[in-house]
Motif scaffolding. Structure first.
Motif, PDB file in Angstrom:
ATOM      1  N   ALA A  36      -3.332  -4.648  -0.851  1.00 46.39           N
ATOM      2  CA  ALA A  36      -2.908  -3.289  -1.230  1.00 46.39           C
ATOM      3  C   ALA A  36      -4.117  -2.372  -1.357  1.00 46.39           C
ATOM      4  O   ALA A  36      -5.081  -2.696  -2.052  1.00 46.39           O
ATOM      5  N   ARG A  37      -4.035  -1.232  -0.680  1.00 46.27           N
ATOM      6  CA  ARG A  37      -5.140  -0.287  -0.749  1.00 46.27           C
ATOM      7  C   ARG A  37      -4.617   1.109  -0.443  1.00 46.27           C
ATOM      8  O   ARG A  37      -3.891   1.288   0.535  1.00 46.27           O
ATOM      9  N   ASP A  38      -4.969   2.066  -1.286  1.00 45.90           N
ATOM     10  CA  ASP A  38      -4.619   3.464  -1.057  1.00 45.90           C
ATOM     11  C   ASP A  38      -5.777   4.299  -1.577  1.00 45.90           C
ATOM     12  O   ASP A  38      -5.894   4.549  -2.784  1.00 45.90           O
ATOM     13  N   SER A  43      -8.810  -2.143   7.275  1.00 43.05           N
ATOM     14  CA  SER A  43      -8.299  -0.974   6.555  1.00 43.05           C
ATOM     15  C   SER A  43      -8.552   0.304   7.358  1.00 43.05           C
ATOM     16  O   SER A  43      -7.791   1.257   7.282  1.00 43.05           O
ATOM     17  N   SER A  90       0.818  -1.213   0.000  1.00 42.77           N
ATOM     18  CA  SER A  90       0.000   0.000   0.000  1.00 42.77           C
ATOM     19  C   SER A  90       0.850   1.260   0.000  1.00 42.77           C
ATOM     20  O   SER A  90       0.516   2.250  -0.650  1.00 42.77           O
TER      21      SER A  90
END
Lengths: 194, 426
Positions: free
Chosen positions: A111-113, A191, A85
């Motif tokens: 993966a996170r944005d 998250s 991320s």
């Protein structure tokens, strides 16, 4: 787009429409998830391009590595990012300099944005985060059912037996994703904590 | 193609099953084969390396079993499942992924007697230490947590007395402790209770009981809720660390929210070996198609039988959460509004001898060690399923000497009541 729980039709639309996929962070090491996904998507007929500056001069399953997205030199439909991320934003910024822009940016499992996603969406790029295209393709085609995975699809139609290099039909009746609400909730909680 | 949610009965018939791609067979074929040919060397390598979806050998996976797995995962609202040879095998495989020698798990004291034995004796020899807690006292679970605790194990509807467990309260304890909650949902089946909706991370079943439902096939299953993060703190190395068995793959990183089910398959089933016969998978699948119909009838009959027994002069007490006077009635209304299951106990004023006498006189109820059959079943736990426990443990687990357990079948309820009446009367 609600990035906590994607409608199956959104994922299906992406996987049915893209042809070329540049994979940023593709690894030649055959136990890495990126290698698994690269090989699977190539076998399902996608035009795969491995992007990794550390491996220029080598190839991945016959496809030459390029150092960066701008080195590809032809339009691409989707960028699949195999980075943590914290490394997503610079890749998205690079994507936004491409002409023409790709239709889709996909970020791998884990993966996170959200800020980077918002930038891409503001110029009309579809974004998927914290998903694996191999798993989603296997799920929507029900091929993943062979592993006892809940594909969340139903069908009374006979499907072709999959063979290498063949695109499978992803157009099965969908159980909507709602039945794994529990796992979607858990991912959202995680998250929010990080 | 629409994103519409089918109902439970539709999933019970359809989930996981599609016409056979090769023959067009509509019922799920029995793939009675040990092994599957590879397309070429690369395909074989991809399968062995977990890079491709496909079949290798029936100890690792089988297409008939896969339909059963997907169906139960869908019914429970999980991400994936793994079918194994029995409910006991499911428990071994689950705990093998979670515990290293010297670790602990907390288990509810009210459990199937076979599970109590397995946890107390067999698992002790693996260095997996069970710590008991009382499901009627949630704080006892909190007190049992130590740095070595790796999981909490409960039954949704607990054997033998059909008591209802407060799954949400115990899931809060598990979350606080950072360990997964495992729920044995055998006696409820997902038709009555879906533990994942109440915070369970892993669900296990003996498929032998209500899911298969006909008393003809053994089986067990593990359902992954996809809710637990295995990566934190290196507490679960089978999932978070590179696995030498697979050249350094990390399962959680590779398989995301169904990594636990994959670990059970490729590290548990593959190496321990309790594979389910595809024939049994077929029989159980056929049973599941009618689960909603059968389960409702089981519950309706059980309630009628419990009401009859509660009014009988030879009966000292009835433990059935479906009765408004029962201690667990409020929990039943919350967790199992369609019915409180079909397995419960009652005690006789005449004690141990009256229990033995009743069992011998029944004509329709079969005296045997199973539950969840179409047929009505009866057993005297103190002399059978719970006989290896000492007297204090028998009473604690709800199987005292005067206690009789029923598993009420799907016959006509009038006939079941008449049978009990004649056996109790003389």
């Amino acid at each position: 787009m609600n990035h906590d729980a994607y409608p199956d039709n959104y994922i299906r639309g992406i996987l049915n429409s893209v042809k070329s996929i540049a994979m940023v962070g593709a690894s030649p090491v055959n136990v890495r998830p990126s290698y698994f996904a690269f090989k699977y998507l190539a076998q399902r007929g996608y035009d795969m391009i491995p992007v990794n500056p550390g491996h220029v001069g080598k190839d991945l399953l016959g496809k030459p590595f390029v150092a960066s997205l701008s080195d590809i030199g032809r339009p691409i439909d989707m960028v699949d990012i195999f980075r943590n991320s914290s490394h997503i934003l610079p890749v998205v910024e690079e994507v936004l300099t491409l002409d023409p822009l790709p239709k889709v940016i996909w970020m791998q499992l884990g993966a996170r944005d959200d800020a980077a996603a918002a930038k891409a969406e503001s110029v009309g790029i579809k974004v998927v985060m914290n998903r694996c295209p191999k798993i989603e393709y296997g799920r929507l085609s029900s091929e993943i059912s062979w592993m006892g995975v809940n594909s969340r699809t139903l069908s009374s139609k006979r499907a072709p037996a999959p063979t290498q290099g063949m695109r499978l039909s992803l157009n099965r009746m969908s159980v909507g994703g709602g039945d794994t609400a529990a796992s979607d909730r858990a991912a959202k909680n995680k998250s929010e904590q990080s | 193609m629409s994103d519409r949610l089918p109902g439970f009965s539709t999933l019970a018939v359809h989930a996981g099953a599609q016409p056979d791609p090769t023959t067009g067979a509509r019922a799920t074929p029995i793939y009675q084969t040990t092994s599957f040919v590879f397309n070429d060397a690369d395909h074989a390598a991809s399968l062995f390396g977990l890079q491709a979806f496909g079949n290798i050998y029936t100890r690792i996976g089988n297409p008939t079993n896969a339909v059963l797995e997907e169906r139960v995962a869908a019914l429970e609202g999980g991400t994936a499942a793994l079918a194994v040879a029995s409910g006991h095998a499911a428990q071994v495989v689950v705990l093998q992924q979670l515990l290293q020698p010297g670790d602990e798990f907390i288990a509810a004291r009210k459990l199937y007697g076979g599970s109590i034995n397995q946890f107390t004796h067999a698992f002790k020899s693996f260095g997996w230490n069970v710590v008991w807690a009382d499901p009627d006292d949630i704080a006892s679970f909190e007190r049992a947590v130590t740095p070595r605790t790796k999981a909490i194990f409960i039954e949704s509807i607990a054997n033998p007395a059909g008591s209802i467990t407060d799954i949400e309260a115990i899931s809060t304890v598990a979350r606080k402790a950072g360990v997964p909650l495992i729920v044995d949902n055998t006696l409820a089946s997902p038709y009555l209770i879906r533990p994942i909706d109440h915070g369970a991370d892993i669900v296990v079943h003996s498929l032998t009981k209500f899911l298969g439902g006909h008393g003809n096939s053994l089986g067990g299953i593990i359902v992954d809720a996809g809710t637990f993060d295995w990566s934190t703190g290196g507490k679960y190395p089978m999932l978070s660390e590179p696995r030498p068995e697979y050249h350094g793959i990390r399962l959680q990183e590779t398989f995301g929210n169904f990594a636990f089910a994959i670990a059970c398959r490729v590290l548990g089933l593959r190496d321990l070996g309790p594979a389910l016969s595809p024939f049994n998978a077929f029989m159980i699948l056929t049973g599941i198609e009618t689960l909603p119909l059968r389960m409702q009838k089981h519950c309706d009959n059980a309630k009628a039988v419990a009401e009859f027994l509660a009014g009988h002069p030879a009966v000292a007490s009835v433990n059935y959460a479906g009765l408004p006077s029962d201690k667990y009635h409020q929990l039943a209304r919350k967790y199992a509004p369609k019915g409180a299951g079909a397995v419960f106990t009652f005690s006789l004023k005449g004690g141990y001898d009256a229990g033995v006498n009743l069992v011998s006189k029944l004509q329709l109820f079969s005296h045997l060690a199973n539950v969840g059959d179409t047929r009505s079943l009866v057993i005297h736990p103190a002399s059978t399923t719970h006989s290896q426990l000492d007297d204090a443990a028998k009473i604690k687990s709800g199987a005292g000497p005067d206690v009789v357990r029923l598993s009420v079948g799907i016959e006509d309820k009038e006939d079941l009541i008449a049978d009990l009446e004649q056996a109790l009367g003389a």
